[in-house]
Write a protein that holds these residues in place. Structure first.
Motif, mmCIF file in Angstrom:
data_model
loop_
_atom_site.group_PDB
_atom_site.id
_atom_site.type_symbol
_atom_site.label_atom_id
_atom_site.label_comp_id
_atom_site.label_asym_id
_atom_site.label_seq_id
_atom_site.Cartn_x
_atom_site.Cartn_y
_atom_site.Cartn_z
ATOM 1 N N THR A 422 0.836 -1.207 0.000
ATOM 2 C CA THR A 422 0.000 0.000 0.000
ATOM 3 C C THR A 422 0.865 1.250 0.000
ATOM 4 O OG1 THR A 422 -1.806 -1.119 1.171
ATOM 5 C CG2 THR A 422 -1.782 1.282 1.239
ATOM 6 N N GLU A 425 2.443 1.956 -3.092
ATOM 7 C CA GLU A 425 1.377 2.278 -4.044
ATOM 8 C C GLU A 425 1.269 1.272 -5.184
ATOM 9 O OE1 GLU A 425 1.654 6.417 -5.137
ATOM 10 O OE2 GLU A 425 1.618 7.087 -3.045
ATOM 11 N N HIS A 428 -3.963 0.453 -4.049
ATOM 12 C CA HIS A 428 -4.540 1.614 -3.361
ATOM 13 C C HIS A 428 -5.770 1.179 -2.569
ATOM 14 C CE1 HIS A 428 -2.366 4.466 -6.173
ATOM 15 N NE2 HIS A 428 -2.259 5.070 -5.018
ATOM 16 N N LYS A 499 -0.717 11.760 1.589
ATOM 17 C CA LYS A 499 -0.393 10.347 1.383
ATOM 18 C C LYS A 499 -0.746 9.522 2.624
ATOM 19 C CE LYS A 499 3.370 7.107 0.307
ATOM 20 N NZ LYS A 499 2.476 6.200 -0.453
ATOM 21 N N ARG A 502 -4.351 8.827 2.562
ATOM 22 C CA ARG A 502 -4.708 7.924 1.470
ATOM 23 C C ARG A 502 -4.309 6.483 1.799
ATOM 24 N NH1 ARG A 502 -2.226 10.424 -2.333
ATOM 25 N NH2 ARG A 502 -0.351 9.123 -2.453
ATOM 26 N N ASP A 503 -3.113 6.313 2.359
ATOM 27 C CA ASP A 503 -2.625 4.969 2.665
ATOM 28 C C ASP A 503 -3.267 4.383 3.911
ATOM 29 O OD1 ASP A 503 -1.007 5.284 0.498
ATOM 30 O OD2 ASP A 503 0.867 5.516 1.618
#
Length: 617
Positions: A422, A425, A428, A499, A502-503
């Motif tokens: 993850t 990337e 996702h 980030k 998002r992660d």
């Protein structure tokens, strides 16, 4: 435990004359020794060891053993494109779980690369040469960087004078689980014959030929009758489900017929079309062998394959179909295949060495994980959009990967694997607004509202951009990020809020909402406890550097644990998430201690190749 331990100490790597003396006398000195005593004799006194007790006083690979309880892996790192370093070992969960201690060899002193050995204690005394060889061979598969010549039971291992570093004295290598990995690999069938010794004829039905691995004969028989051109494997899979499998697989004619998966006296199997989903289904009504599934499940059951994607690729091959990989998901799958190929052949290190640092120890698991993620995607027939069929929990992923590997892996290891793919990337996490409503309402929101649940769930999609993953891995290597330290906090500190969210979209929100943590007023993205831990760590670090000019990282963690009244292991895990940020802010060098660095820093403690922190002039 019993080993042959030479009574000749060494301060340098033995020369040929000394080696001859050792080999002529070592069989006279069988000792029964504890692991700690053994480590001291080997790495402080520089003695030489033979790990197996032999039936005859003869150093030969053909000499049968009485028993062996220790093995070693030798990382000489002669191949600069295929290194396994001490830094790799630190973040290697398998090593941390099974190895007892490590030591640098005599050759390490003047080397630019790490040269060291890892010592394992087996979970039992092994009594056959063949089993020891099998154990080594399975370890060499996991660690191709290790010297494969050390697998002989009569091998002499030289010690050193640099001391050792303990991983865990109580660790034991699980020989049963290790050896089971070798039983899961299927060798290619070179020639298949009937019970009468005649070569298989094309008259056999296609499903029988598939069971025997004769894909080429099936392909020739089918010709282009079922061929198609697809943008990706998902579209192809839906197409194959719509075909009459009775015709494609040459199943027995009519309904019902004798089940192809078990012997029976009366026919109990049928194939029928489910018109709602435009899918042909195979169903066995037998009480002892109930089964129902589409052509993907049928072929998977015939071949013993559980990956949807792999089965579709077999069907594409035998039907002479093609994939253009023109869709977004198709392009991702093509990139995934390239990555899987590099992982399988262990060639990732050639072009993407930093990415290899984080993926190499999980090569098999990551390859299977990617298949699983592609398996759980589908095309919405109304909108023609790619959608994500299901959420799989850590527990589910762990079980499915284990089933495909053939041996157990822990949920903790699976968590590490998901985190690393993850953060780099390669996959996702789907944004909340893009998650199908049935999954969002039935699982995600339900879990959020459950007072017994803390963390929220994730739905994953494959993206597979290796160049981008390499760039992220480069920054991770520069900051000495370990896989076990990956999480919202570390990613926020290194890559920023966007980030990190998002992660790790769940982050601290569920904990904060339930009043289990308090976020810092100084930084709303970090818990108050994290800021306090950082301040305490910086204070201890600065004090030690001002006093001595250096501090061992393990010593810093120990002092930090006492300061915060925490367990040492918990402190270590939490410190891993903040250390890179601290070292960057205060320009701290972090290196494993060498003899030269030992002298340069004027260290007064006894030499040990531990991680030391200091500021360079």
């Amino acid at each position: 435990m019993k080993v042959y331990l030479s009574n000749i100490p060494n301060k340098v790597k033995p020369n040929p004359i000394t080696i001859r003396k050792i080999s002529n006398t070592i069989m006279n000195t069988l000792v029964d020794i504890s692991m700690r005593e053994f480590a001291e004799e080997l790495t402080v006194n520089g003695k030489t060891v033979v790990l197996a007790e032999l039936k005859e006083p003869k150093l030969s690979k053909y000499t049968e053993i009485i028993g062996q309880e220790l093995i070693m892996l030798d990382f000489d790192n002669k191949d600069e494109y295929n290194l396994y370093t001490l830094e790799d070992l630190e973040s290697d969960s398998l090593m941390q779980e099974y190895a007892c201690f490590i030591y640098k060899t005599f050759s390490d002193k003047n080397s630019n690369v790490d040269k060291f050995r890892v010592v394992f204690r087996l979970d039992r005394v092994v009594t056959t040469n063949k089993e020891i060889e099998q154990i080594y061979q399975e370890l060499f598969k996991l660690y191709p960087q290790a010297d494969s010549s050390v697998g002989q039971t009569s091998r002499m291992f030289f010690g050193c004078n640099g001391g050792y570093e303990v991983i865990d004295w109580d660790n034991r290598l699980d020989t049963v689980a290790l050896l089971q990995t070798g039983n899961t690999e299927f060798s290619e069938v070179l020639e298949t014959v009937s019970g009468d010794g005649d070569v298989i004829e094309e008259s056999l039905p296609n499903y029988e030929l598939l069971k025997k691995g004769k894909y080429d004969i099936v392909k020739e028989k089918l010709g282009n009758n079922f061929a198609g051109d697809f943008p990706d494997a998902i579209v192809a899979g839906n197409y194959f489900k719509s075909l009459d499998m009775q015709e494609l697989l040459e199943l027995p004619e009519g309904n019902p017929f004798m089940d192809i998966f078990h012997e029976e006296e009366s026919p109990s199997a049928s194939v029928f079309l489910n018109k709602e989903y435009d899918t042909y289904l195979y169903k066995c009504f037998s009480k002892t062998s109930l089964f129902q599934g589409d052509i993907i499940r049928v072929v998977g059951k015939l071949l013993g394959i559980k990956s949807y994607t792999k089965i579709v690729e077999i069907l594409i091959n035998i039907t002479s179909s093609t994939i253009s990989w023109s869709s977004e998901i198709g392009e991702a799958r093509l990139n995934a295949l390239e990555l899987q190929k590099a992982l399988e052949k262990n060639t990732l290190i050639l072009n993407f060495p930093e990415l290899n640092t984080y993926l190499s120890r999980y090569r098999k698991e990551i390859s299977i994980l990617l298949d699983l993620i592609f398996d759980y995607t589908y095309i919405d027939k109304q909108t023609s959009e790619v959608k994500y069929m299901n959420f799989l929990s850590i527990k589910s992923y762990t079980k499915l990967v284990k089933d495909n590997l053939g041996y157990n892996i822990s949920e903790g290891k699976m968590w590490n694997i998901l985190n690393v793919v993850t953060v780099t990337e390669l996959i996702h996490k789907v944004e909340t607004k893009k998650i199908p409503k049935d999954i969002l309402n039935g699982l995600i929101n339900k879990q959020k509202n459950d007072s017994e649940q803390i963390r929220t769930s994730n739905v994953y999609i494959p993206t597979i951009d290796i160049q981008n993953a390499q760039a992220i891995a480069e920054k991770m290597v520069q900051n000495r990020v370990t896989i076990s330290g990956l999480g919202y906090e570390l990613i926020y500190r290194l890559f920023g809020e966007e980030k990190a969210r998002r992660d790790f979209p769940q982050a601290y929100t569920p904990l904060e909402e339930k009043g289990l943590i308090t976020m810092s007023k100084q930084n709303k993205n970090l818990p108050k406890s994290s800021i306090a831990l950082e301040k305490a760590a910086v204070k201890i670090l600065v004090t030690e550097l001002e006093t001595k000019g250096y501090v061992f990282e393990s010593e810093l963690i120990s002092k930090l644990a006492k300061n915060r009244r925490m367990k040492a292991m918990d402190t270590k895990k939490r410190f891993e998430k903040i250390r890179a940020d601290i070292y960057n802010k205060y320009d701290i060098s972090r290196e494993r201690l060498t003899k030269d660095l030992y002298r340069d820093l004027g260290i007064v403690e006894k030499y040990s190749p531990k991680v030391v922190l200091f500021r360079r002039e």
